[in-house]
Scaffold this motif. Sequence first.
Motif, PDB file in Angstrom:
ATOM      1  N   GLN A 190       5.834   5.576   5.556  1.00 14.78           N
ATOM      2  CA  GLN A 190       6.383   5.252   3.996  1.00 14.78           C
ATOM      3  C   GLN A 190       4.963   5.310   3.399  1.00 14.78           C
ATOM      4  O   GLN A 190       4.124   5.355   3.800  1.00 14.78           O
ATOM      5  CB  GLN A 190       7.092   4.184   4.224  1.00 14.78           C
ATOM      6  CG  GLN A 190       6.234   2.688   4.368  1.00 14.78           C
ATOM      7  CD  GLN A 190       7.189   1.566   4.476  1.00 14.78           C
ATOM      8  OE1 GLN A 190       8.318   1.549   4.139  1.00 14.78           O
ATOM      9  NE2 GLN A 190       6.641   0.339   4.789  1.00 14.78           N
ATOM     10  N   PRO A 191       5.301   5.374   1.875  1.00 16.86           N
ATOM     11  CA  PRO A 191       4.035   5.323   1.107  1.00 16.86           C
ATOM     12  C   PRO A 191       3.056   3.906   1.091  1.00 16.86           C
ATOM     13  O   PRO A 191       3.569   3.030   1.622  1.00 16.86           O
ATOM     14  CB  PRO A 191       4.873   5.441  -0.187  1.00 16.86           C
ATOM     15  CG  PRO A 191       6.040   5.946  -0.233  1.00 16.86           C
ATOM     16  CD  PRO A 191       6.619   5.724   1.395  1.00 16.86           C
ATOM     17  N   LEU A 192       2.025   4.304   1.094  1.00 17.49           N
ATOM     18  CA  LEU A 192       0.911   3.197   1.245  1.00 17.49           C
ATOM     19  C   LEU A 192       0.206   2.861  -0.251  1.00 17.49           C
ATOM     20  O   LEU A 192      -0.383   3.940  -0.637  1.00 17.49           O
ATOM     21  CB  LEU A 192      -0.179   3.653   2.401  1.00 17.49           C
ATOM     22  CG  LEU A 192       0.235   4.249   3.878  1.00 17.49           C
ATOM     23  CD1 LEU A 192      -0.759   4.617   4.520  1.00 17.49           C
ATOM     24  CD2 LEU A 192       1.183   2.962   4.468  1.00 17.49           C
ATOM     25  N   TRP A 193       0.169   1.788  -0.438  1.00 18.82           N
ATOM     26  CA  TRP A 193      -0.363   1.369  -1.873  1.00 18.82           C
ATOM     27  C   TRP A 193      -1.854   0.601  -1.547  1.00 18.82           C
ATOM     28  O   TRP A 193      -2.032  -0.089  -0.785  1.00 18.82           O
ATOM     29  CB  TRP A 193       0.666   0.316  -2.334  1.00 18.82           C
ATOM     30  CG  TRP A 193       1.705   1.051  -2.857  1.00 18.82           C
ATOM     31  CD1 TRP A 193       2.768   1.424  -2.316  1.00 18.82           C
ATOM     32  CD2 TRP A 193       2.366   0.833  -4.169  1.00 18.82           C
ATOM     33  NE1 TRP A 193       3.867   1.960  -3.011  1.00 18.82           N
ATOM     34  CE2 TRP A 193       3.582   1.464  -4.154  1.00 18.82           C
ATOM     35  CE3 TRP A 193       1.790   0.678  -5.518  1.00 18.82           C
ATOM     36  CZ2 TRP A 193       4.306   1.722  -5.251  1.00 18.82           C
ATOM     37  CZ3 TRP A 193       2.297   0.460  -6.722  1.00 18.82           C
ATOM     38  CH2 TRP A 193       3.644   1.092  -6.513  1.00 18.82           C
ATOM     39  N   VAL A 204      -4.249   3.505  -5.632  1.00 16.13           N
ATOM     40  CA  VAL A 204      -3.729   4.811  -5.019  1.00 16.13           C
ATOM     41  C   VAL A 204      -2.479   4.471  -4.190  1.00 16.13           C
ATOM     42  O   VAL A 204      -2.014   3.663  -3.746  1.00 16.13           O
ATOM     43  CB  VAL A 204      -4.617   5.381  -4.097  1.00 16.13           C
ATOM     44  CG1 VAL A 204      -4.870   4.805  -2.777  1.00 16.13           C
ATOM     45  CG2 VAL A 204      -4.471   6.861  -3.899  1.00 16.13           C
ATOM     46  N   ILE A 205      -1.498   5.241  -4.300  1.00 13.30           N
ATOM     47  CA  ILE A 205      -0.319   5.659  -3.360  1.00 13.30           C
ATOM     48  C   ILE A 205      -0.322   6.863  -2.660  1.00 13.30           C
ATOM     49  O   ILE A 205      -0.442   7.965  -3.281  1.00 13.30           O
ATOM     50  CB  ILE A 205       0.985   5.587  -4.469  1.00 13.30           C
ATOM     51  CG1 ILE A 205       1.093   4.388  -5.301  1.00 13.30           C
ATOM     52  CG2 ILE A 205       2.179   5.485  -3.512  1.00 13.30           C
ATOM     53  CD1 ILE A 205       2.344   4.459  -6.065  1.00 13.30           C
ATOM     54  N   LEU A 206      -0.523   6.617  -1.240  1.00 18.24           N
ATOM     55  CA  LEU A 206      -0.688   7.878  -0.363  1.00 18.24           C
ATOM     56  C   LEU A 206       0.768   7.946   0.254  1.00 18.24           C
ATOM     57  O   LEU A 206       1.630   7.003   0.209  1.00 18.24           O
ATOM     58  CB  LEU A 206      -1.501   7.419   0.687  1.00 18.24           C
ATOM     59  CG  LEU A 206      -3.130   6.999   0.228  1.00 18.24           C
ATOM     60  CD1 LEU A 206      -4.058   7.015   1.494  1.00 18.24           C
ATOM     61  CD2 LEU A 206      -3.529   8.066  -0.722  1.00 18.24           C
ATOM     62  N   LYS A 227      -1.703  -5.583 -13.957  1.00 15.61           N
ATOM     63  CA  LYS A 227      -1.655  -4.474 -14.892  1.00 15.61           C
ATOM     64  C   LYS A 227      -1.623  -2.829 -14.203  1.00 15.61           C
ATOM     65  O   LYS A 227      -0.866  -2.089 -14.460  1.00 15.61           O
ATOM     66  CB  LYS A 227      -2.708  -4.408 -16.121  1.00 15.61           C
ATOM     67  CG  LYS A 227      -2.685  -3.429 -17.021  1.00 15.61           C
ATOM     68  CD  LYS A 227      -3.787  -3.558 -17.736  1.00 15.61           C
ATOM     69  CE  LYS A 227      -3.953  -2.266 -18.885  1.00 15.61           C
ATOM     70  NZ  LYS A 227      -5.305  -2.549 -19.827  1.00 15.61           N
ATOM     71  N   LEU A 228      -2.733  -2.935 -13.137  1.00 16.62           N
ATOM     72  CA  LEU A 228      -2.966  -1.661 -12.644  1.00 16.62           C
ATOM     73  C   LEU A 228      -1.614  -1.339 -11.587  1.00 16.62           C
ATOM     74  O   LEU A 228      -1.139  -0.448 -11.687  1.00 16.62           O
ATOM     75  CB  LEU A 228      -4.030  -1.790 -11.482  1.00 16.62           C
ATOM     76  CG  LEU A 228      -4.316  -0.431 -10.741  1.00 16.62           C
ATOM     77  CD1 LEU A 228      -4.716   0.605 -11.426  1.00 16.62           C
ATOM     78  CD2 LEU A 228      -5.592  -0.883  -9.736  1.00 16.62           C
ATOM     79  N   VAL A 229      -1.176  -2.496 -10.924  1.00 17.64           N
ATOM     80  CA  VAL A 229       0.140  -2.425  -9.992  1.00 17.64           C
ATOM     81  C   VAL A 229       1.228  -1.926 -11.015  1.00 17.64           C
ATOM     82  O   VAL A 229       2.148  -1.019 -10.798  1.00 17.64           O
ATOM     83  CB  VAL A 229       0.217  -3.406  -9.214  1.00 17.64           C
ATOM     84  CG1 VAL A 229       1.783  -3.200  -8.559  1.00 17.64           C
ATOM     85  CG2 VAL A 229      -0.652  -3.672  -8.289  1.00 17.64           C
ATOM     86  N   LEU A 258       8.083   4.014  -7.970  1.00 19.43           N
ATOM     87  CA  LEU A 258       8.378   3.328  -6.397  1.00 19.43           C
ATOM     88  C   LEU A 258       7.958   1.885  -6.745  1.00 19.43           C
ATOM     89  O   LEU A 258       7.316   1.434  -7.871  1.00 19.43           O
ATOM     90  CB  LEU A 258       7.356   3.866  -5.650  1.00 19.43           C
ATOM     91  CG  LEU A 258       7.580   5.372  -5.409  1.00 19.43           C
ATOM     92  CD1 LEU A 258       6.470   5.831  -4.537  1.00 19.43           C
ATOM     93  CD2 LEU A 258       8.778   5.643  -4.509  1.00 19.43           C
ATOM     94  N   LYS A 259       8.179   0.824  -5.767  1.00 20.33           N
ATOM     95  CA  LYS A 259       8.066  -0.188  -5.633  1.00 20.33           C
ATOM     96  C   LYS A 259       7.361  -0.473  -4.375  1.00 20.33           C
ATOM     97  O   LYS A 259       7.861  -0.046  -3.523  1.00 20.33           O
ATOM     98  CB  LYS A 259       9.313  -1.432  -5.757  1.00 20.33           C
ATOM     99  CG  LYS A 259       9.866  -1.197  -7.039  1.00 20.33           C
ATOM    100  CD  LYS A 259       9.252  -1.943  -8.130  1.00 20.33           C
ATOM    101  CE  LYS A 259       9.857  -2.415  -9.405  1.00 20.33           C
ATOM    102  NZ  LYS A 259       9.182  -3.292 -10.388  1.00 20.33           N
ATOM    103  N   PRO A 260       6.158  -1.380  -4.552  1.00 22.79           N
ATOM    104  CA  PRO A 260       5.515  -1.586  -3.037  1.00 22.79           C
ATOM    105  C   PRO A 260       6.140  -2.756  -2.326  1.00 22.79           C
ATOM    106  O   PRO A 260       6.507  -3.559  -2.862  1.00 22.79           O
ATOM    107  CB  PRO A 260       4.005  -1.914  -3.385  1.00 22.79           C
ATOM    108  CG  PRO A 260       4.222  -2.704  -4.811  1.00 22.79           C
ATOM    109  CD  PRO A 260       5.501  -1.918  -5.285  1.00 22.79           C
TER     110      PRO A 260
END
Length: 304
Positions: free
Chosen positions: A3-6, A18-20, A51-53, A62-64
């Motif tokens: 799954q995506p990595l934050w 970054v979201i990989l 703020k960055l998130v 997406l949501k981490p």
Amino acid sequence: MNQPLWGIDLGGTKIEGVILESITNPTPLVRTRVDTEATKGYDHIIGQIAKLVANMESQSGLKPAAIGIGTPGVLDPTLQVMKNCNTVVLNGKPLKRDLEKAMGLRLEIANDANCFALAETHWGVVHEKAPGAKVVFGIIIGTGVGGGIVIEGKIWNGRHGIGGEWGHNFLDESGGPCYCGKIGCVETVISGPGTERYYTSLTGEKLKLKEIVARHADKTDPDATKTIERLCHFFGKGVSVITNLLDPDVIVIGGGVGNIDALYDQGLAELGKFIFNNQVEVPLLKPSLGDSAGVFGAAALVAG
């Protein structure tokens, strides 16, 4: 699960996120940054990360489930507060707890040198040139000297959270006082500023490291050559301690000093003089991820 990595890289002047796509495909889905604005205090930094998130969520849709964060220091495993941070407002603060409370998420925190080593292991030069490596030592030699240890794809933090901090081993008294309170640390001897200081001690002239390296390469300045030879000598001596203790499969050298070609032949030869072995088999490699290593390694903290 793939799954995506934050990941977030918390620096002194900027905070990058970054979201990989996944651990097997590190293609960035989102990559963005905000200013750290550390002079406004600890609570402001917490707000800037939040703020960055929020920006990352907005851009990706997406949501981490969790976020990895690379920091300019370490989280004390016992006290659960930050220490050894050059962004000094973080020291003594429960950063992990406060961020988890602010964002309602699980966080994994690691030192920036550990993140560098982890990224180069999963996706960088180790993956490319030594894919079977089980033990990786990642070195950063720049303004300071740090390191990170990766064993079978995972960071080794150690009992005190200082695993890999070879920059504050004793190396030679000629390095002089270190900010940590000791004398002659590796960092005082072979860091960029330490190397520049040595050249100035010989000549009375203040030059940037790049100029010293250029003069050495041109063979126009015997003192520049003496400075680079000293750097290689003490690099080999310092790394020999790590090699004798860990016997890593590969060593990756990042940071500005890591761009000096002499380290990879003269430095390697000097290492051979000091290790408890009749030859040097561990490769010294230049990293391949560049500025991406810190934030990519942060994202790798939440893989698996």
